[in-house]
Design an enzyme around this catalytic site. Structure first.
Site, short mmCIF file in Angstrom:
data_model
loop_
_atom_site.label_atom_id
_atom_site.label_comp_id
_atom_site.label_asym_id
_atom_site.label_seq_id
_atom_site.Cartn_x
_atom_site.Cartn_y
_atom_site.Cartn_z
N GLY A 117 0.82 -1.16 -0.12
CA GLY A 117 0.12 0.12 -0.02
C GLY A 117 0.87 1.27 -0.06
O GLY A 117 0.34 2.37 0.16
N GLU A 153 -0.45 2.49 -16.07
CA GLU A 153 -1.08 1.94 -15.05
C GLU A 153 -2.46 1.32 -15.52
O GLU A 153 -3.02 0.28 -15.61
CB GLU A 153 -1.01 2.27 -13.88
N ASP A 165 -1.06 8.46 -6.62
CA ASP A 165 0.24 7.85 -6.21
C ASP A 165 1.35 8.29 -6.83
O ASP A 165 2.53 8.78 -6.30
CB ASP A 165 0.21 6.37 -6.45
#
Ligand code: GLA
Length: 385
Positions: A117, A153, A165
């Site tokens: 995470g 991604e 992110d």
């Protein structure tokens, strides 16, 4: 980076690309909402150089299989190796945008726990985008690098992640969290550094990849909610534009699960603003309470937590040394993030460990992290490659 010298020759540049934490604002990024992440002192280091072979040659120090190479082309297929897909995905996106990628070598490794995470994948993608920009002089902004990495991604790896992110890893600053508006991509830093408080991550060591999880399902459920509300409120483009009143007005038209998902996102967005106000007021108790509320929402309404994460949060509830705790990132495993008074940290870790072991027979892993600088080039003279 002995990995570079044992696989390649040349004089590589070194890029440090950090993992990220997120204090609050989970699953809000792809709903065009707000997040409060920061980059940390756990990072991937990439050694990269041009080669003249017309090939991309890649080496991972920590993962198996450790080597992958491919000819340059305009249309890459999935490599069959998770880590290589993140890299090739970035190359593919750069090429799609018209940037010329030539042959290069890259060896990387680091201490971002994988699948915990902290977004080791975004660290890898952002590091590659940054490194290729250095090698081939595209002059990309950090925002462009973040967008290309997210796109890699979404399209190549197949996880429909938001931009948090990649953005956080590339834009981090020492001792500061950033409040990012995921629609306008405007951001603001808030100092997040106290002598007596530490950020503690407790890792369940349960691993589930986002691609294999319910991540994309959650995205679709939010989208379903938006489509229903949009029928009578055409100005609504995402859950960012929806108030609780509006959602309540449409409760009868949507199934219970969609309603719960949307309610969580609307409340979580509000919590990010409240958390920033708590920071301005130096009210870390209020901040910690918002973290607990966030966890409850993720557990009960968004349903992306898991038994182990819930146990780690429950373990902190009677600990005076802990101000707040919640699961962090996509969910279904990985870490909780905790704000802890420094002088109690050892005692807190011991108690959490005992509690967790009693309930699961397993042990969590602890990481105390500091908020530090985003992706940057390192001085190669000071590192032995
Ligand atoms: C993952 C995704 C992010 C974000 C979080 C949940 O880390 O990559 O874009 O959606 O989950 O907040």
């Amino acid at each position: 980076m002995a990995g570079y010298t044992s696989n390649f020759t040349g004089n590589p540049i070194l890029i440090c690309s950090p993992g990220r934490i997120n204090l609050i604002g989970e699953h809000t990024d792809y709903n065009m909402g707000f997040v409060l992440p920061a980059s940390v002192d756990k990072a991937i280091v990439l050694a990269m150089s041009k080669n003249s072979s017309g090939k991309i040659r890649l080496h991972s120090t920590d993962m198996q299989p450790s080597y992958f190479e491919t000819e340059l082309t305009d249309n890459y297929s999935k490599t069959g190796i998770d880590w290589a897909d993140y890299i090739i995905g970035v190359v593919q996106e750069l090429q799609k945008e018209g940037y010329k990628v030539e042959g290069f070598d890259c060896s990387f490794g680091g201490d971002v726990p994988i699948g915990a995470g902290l977004s080791s994948s975004a660290a890898l993608e952002g590091g590659i985008a940054f490194g290729l920009d250095e090698l081939f002089n595209y002059k990309l902004s950090r925002l462009e690098m973040a967008k290309i990495s997210q796109q890699a991604e979404n399209t190549f790896v197949g996880v429909k992640c938001g931009i948090m992110d990649q953005f956080a890893s590339l834009h981090g600053e020492n001792g500061k969290v950033m409040k990012l508006d995921c629609r306008s991509l405007a951001y603001e830093y808030y100092p997040f550094i106290w002598e007596d408080i530490k950020v503690l991550l407790c890792d369940t060591k349960v691993r589930r990849t986002l691609a294999g999880s319910e991540y994309n399902v959650r995205r679709n459920q939010c989208e379903t909610g938006v489509q229903i509300i949009k029928k009578t409120n055409p100005e609504v483009e995402s859950l960012r534009d929806v108030s609780m009143e509006m959602l309540n007005d449409h409760e009868d038209e949507m199934d219970e699960i969609v309603f719960k998902r949307c309610a969580y996102v609307i409340n979580e967005n509000k919590r990010v603003h409240d958390a920033c106000n708590a920071l301005i007021a130096h009210d870390l108790k209020a901040f910690g309470n918002l973290m607990y509320q966030s966890h409850k929402g993720l557990q009960k309404n968004y349903e992306v937590s898991c038994k182990e994460l819930d146990i780690l949060v429950d373990a902190t509830k009677d600990l005076d040394g802990i101000l707040g705790a919640r699961m962090m990132g996509g969910g279904f495993g990985g870490c909780t993030i905790n704000l802890v008074y420094s002088d109690t940290i050892q005692d807190c870790m011991d108690r959490i460990k005992t509690y967790y072991n009693k309930k699961t027979s397993a042990y969590p892993e602890f990481h105390v992290v500091s908020i530090s600088k985003g992706t940057h080039k390192m001085d190669s003279n000071r590192i032995t490659v």
